[in-house]
Scaffold this active site. Structure first.
Site, PDB file in Angstrom:
ATOM      1  N   MET A  35      39.790  42.038  41.474  1.00  0.00           N
ATOM      2  CA  MET A  35      41.158  42.423  41.835  1.00  0.00           C
ATOM      3  C   MET A  35      42.136  41.982  40.741  1.00  0.00           C
ATOM      4  SD  MET A  35      41.362  42.209  45.951  1.00  0.00           S
ATOM      5  CE  MET A  35      41.569  40.452  46.088  1.00  0.00           C
ATOM      6  N   GLY A  36      41.625  41.692  39.557  1.00  0.00           N
ATOM      7  CA  GLY A  36      42.500  41.301  38.449  1.00  0.00           C
ATOM      8  C   GLY A  36      42.932  39.851  38.551  1.00  0.00           C
ATOM      9  N   LEU A  38      42.642  37.789  36.161  1.00  0.00           N
ATOM     10  CA  LEU A  38      41.331  37.287  35.730  1.00  0.00           C
ATOM     11  C   LEU A  38      41.403  35.843  35.228  1.00  0.00           C
ATOM     12  CD1 LEU A  38      40.094  40.518  33.902  1.00  0.00           C
ATOM     13  CD2 LEU A  38      39.675  39.799  36.266  1.00  0.00           C
ATOM     14  N   GLY A  41      36.328  32.176  36.029  1.00  0.00           N
ATOM     15  CA  GLY A  41      35.270  32.589  36.948  1.00  0.00           C
ATOM     16  C   GLY A  41      34.888  34.041  36.703  1.00  0.00           C
ATOM     17  N   HIS A  42      35.914  34.902  36.551  1.00  0.00           N
ATOM     18  CA  HIS A  42      35.647  36.314  36.242  1.00  0.00           C
ATOM     19  C   HIS A  42      34.953  36.435  34.883  1.00  0.00           C
ATOM     20  CE1 HIS A  42      39.357  36.788  38.917  1.00  0.00           C
ATOM     21  NE2 HIS A  42      38.427  37.465  39.558  1.00  0.00           N
ATOM     22  N   GLN A 158      30.908  37.954  51.393  1.00  0.00           N
ATOM     23  CA  GLN A 158      31.079  39.256  50.730  1.00  0.00           C
ATOM     24  C   GLN A 158      29.791  39.643  50.005  1.00  0.00           C
ATOM     25  OE1 GLN A 158      34.699  40.450  48.391  1.00  0.00           O
ATOM     26  NE2 GLN A 158      33.421  39.902  46.651  1.00  0.00           N
ATOM     27  N   SER A 190      40.215  30.362  41.455  1.00  0.00           N
ATOM     28  CA  SER A 190      40.612  31.489  42.293  1.00  0.00           C
ATOM     29  C   SER A 190      41.940  32.027  41.781  1.00  0.00           C
ATOM     30  CB  SER A 190      40.773  31.023  43.741  1.00  0.00           C
ATOM     31  OG  SER A 190      41.514  31.975  44.488  1.00  0.00           O
ATOM     32  N   SER A 191      42.093  33.337  41.882  1.00  0.00           N
ATOM     33  CA  SER A 191      43.384  33.933  41.497  1.00  0.00           C
ATOM     34  C   SER A 191      44.504  33.364  42.366  1.00  0.00           C
ATOM     35  CB  SER A 191      43.337  35.453  41.660  1.00  0.00           C
ATOM     36  OG  SER A 191      42.260  35.986  40.908  1.00  0.00           O
ATOM     37  N   ARG A 192      44.160  32.910  43.575  1.00  0.00           N
ATOM     38  CA  ARG A 192      45.184  32.401  44.494  1.00  0.00           C
ATOM     39  C   ARG A 192      45.607  30.970  44.169  1.00  0.00           C
ATOM     40  NH1 ARG A 192      42.232  35.983  48.333  1.00  0.00           N
ATOM     41  NH2 ARG A 192      43.754  37.505  49.068  1.00  0.00           N
TER      42      ARG A 192
HETATM   43  P1  AMP Z   1      38.375  38.719  43.033  1.00  0.00           P
HETATM   44  O1  AMP Z   1      39.116  39.218  41.833  1.00  0.00           O
HETATM   45  O2  AMP Z   1      38.929  37.448  43.582  1.00  0.00           O
HETATM   46  O3  AMP Z   1      38.132  39.788  44.059  1.00  0.00           O
HETATM   47  O4  AMP Z   1      36.948  38.313  42.499  1.00  0.00           O
HETATM   48  C1  AMP Z   1      36.156  39.202  41.761  1.00  0.00           C
HETATM   49  C2  AMP Z   1      34.766  38.624  41.635  1.00  0.00           C
HETATM   50  O5  AMP Z   1      34.841  37.362  40.987  1.00  0.00           O
HETATM   51  C3  AMP Z   1      34.108  38.393  43.000  1.00  0.00           C
HETATM   52  O6  AMP Z   1      32.742  38.765  42.921  1.00  0.00           O
HETATM   53  C4  AMP Z   1      34.274  36.911  43.189  1.00  0.00           C
HETATM   54  O7  AMP Z   1      33.271  36.339  44.006  1.00  0.00           O
HETATM   55  C5  AMP Z   1      34.170  36.411  41.771  1.00  0.00           C
HETATM   56  N1  AMP Z   1      34.786  35.092  41.625  1.00  0.00           N
HETATM   57  C6  AMP Z   1      36.003  34.710  42.068  1.00  0.00           C
HETATM   58  N2  AMP Z   1      36.206  33.400  41.806  1.00  0.00           N
HETATM   59  C7  AMP Z   1      35.087  32.958  41.193  1.00  0.00           C
HETATM   60  C8  AMP Z   1      34.663  31.687  40.685  1.00  0.00           C
HETATM   61  N3  AMP Z   1      35.435  30.610  40.755  1.00  0.00           N
HETATM   62  N4  AMP Z   1      33.431  31.597  40.122  1.00  0.00           N
HETATM   63  C9  AMP Z   1      32.626  32.695  40.041  1.00  0.00           C
HETATM   64  N5  AMP Z   1      32.973  33.912  40.508  1.00  0.00           N
HETATM   65  C10 AMP Z   1      34.175  34.041  41.068  1.00  0.00           C
END
Ligand code: AMP
Length: 282
Positions: A35-36, A38, A41-42, A158, A190-192
């Site tokens: 969801m951007g 980034l 983690g991404h 998920q 986390s993006s949050r």
């Molecule tokens: P999101 O943009 O939050 O929807 O995440 C996109 C992908 O990145 C999803 O598959 C998440 O599980 C993964 N993701 C998010 N945070 C992390 C993290 N800290 N470590 C590894 N993968 C992550």
């Protein structure tokens, strides 16, 4: 090479041709749906994707279908320019950035149901969330047509639901789960996290500390007890759930269960809702 940005199906078809994806000489593709906003983690998912296929595609789409009416859809961070730089930096060949209009026709009727598994744990607190996730992921699979898709274990339910969809609907795609990337102090990226004040960030560290405390134990009762003991002394954490579940089904594990289990939680710190989990061998 520059990143190709596609915004719709026609753009994707052209990009696949330009990159030679699906050509007889190879040209396999790994997709990282996001969801951007980034972060590292991404990036770790993109690096893993690069090991899986000749080309990597990243999708960036804040999917309205997976947000509830009182959730943070409108304030979710949108940082497209820096996201594209991150993708270029990680050797991503194709970025798919559709609008909501491209993804969802006003007269659309058909969607994916996550079934009963979509109504438990995280799904109990976010009605319709996993239907929205699976619907967008299936559409992304059909549009981008990857051989492999990489998802983070950070969103463990998920990932389990996507594996279930791939099995139940016979999708010709391999799913790879990637480890959760954390800050040095344990906070899961986390993006949050950018919503958190520095005080709230400090409070949020309790979440990973609780999971790590649970991971030291070996029976379901002890695992949950140890994690609760850490959470219960932090009044600024509003816990939605703390559960120990089977990684494939997300059903709670019984006393006497052996094998892999996921200790997962969701909590609000201030107005920010965070989720995290660890895998434990029982
Ligand atoms: P999101 O943009 O939050 O929807 O995440 C996109 C992908 O990145 C999803 O598959 C998440 O599980 C993964 N993701 C998010 N945070 C992390 C993290 N800290 N470590 C590894 N993968 C992550």
């Amino acid at each position: 090479m520059d990143v190709i940005v596609a915004a719709d199906r026609a753009g994707l078809v052209k990009a696949r041709r330009t990159l030679g994806i699906g050509a007889p000489s190879g040209g396999t593709l790994a997709l990282v749906p996001t969801m951007g906003a980034l972060h590292e983690g991404h990036r770790s998912l993109m690096r893993l994707a690069r090991e899986q296929a000749d080309h990597v595609a990243v999708s960036i789409f804040v999917n309205p279908l997976q947000f509830g009416p009182n959730e943070d859809f409108s304030r979710y961070p949108r940082t497209l320019d820096t996201d594209l730089e991150v993708c270029a930096d990680e050797g991503v060949g194709l970025v798919f950035v559709p609008t909501a209009e491209v993804m969802y026709a006003p007269d659309r009727q058909v969607a994916v149901s996550a079934g009963e598994m979509g109504t438990i744990v995280e799904g109990a607190f976010r009605p319709g969330h996993f239907d929205g996730v699976l619907t967008v992921v299936l559409k992304l699979f059909n549009l981008v047509q990857p051989d492999v898709a990489v998802f983070g274990r950070k969103d463990a339910q998920q990932l389990a639901m996507i594996r279930r969809m791939v099995a139940d609907l016979d999708l010709p795609i391999s799913i790879l789960g990637a480890p959760t990337l954390r800050e040095a102090d344990g906070l899961a990226l986390s993006s949050r996290n950018r919503y958190l004040s520095s005080h709230e960030r400090h409070v949020a560290l309790t979440l990973s500390r609780a999971l790590f405390a649970g991971a030291e134990r070996r029976t379901p009762e002890e695992v949950l007890g140890a994690a609760h003991a850490v959470l219960d002394v932090e009044p600024e954490i509003a816990l939605d759930y703390l559960v120990l579940v089977n990684p494939a089904t997300f059903a709670g594990v019984e006393e006497g269960y052996t094998g892999e289990a996921i200790l997962a939680l969701a909590a609000k710190v201030g107005s920010t809702r965070l989720i995290d989990n660890v895998t434990i061998e029982l």
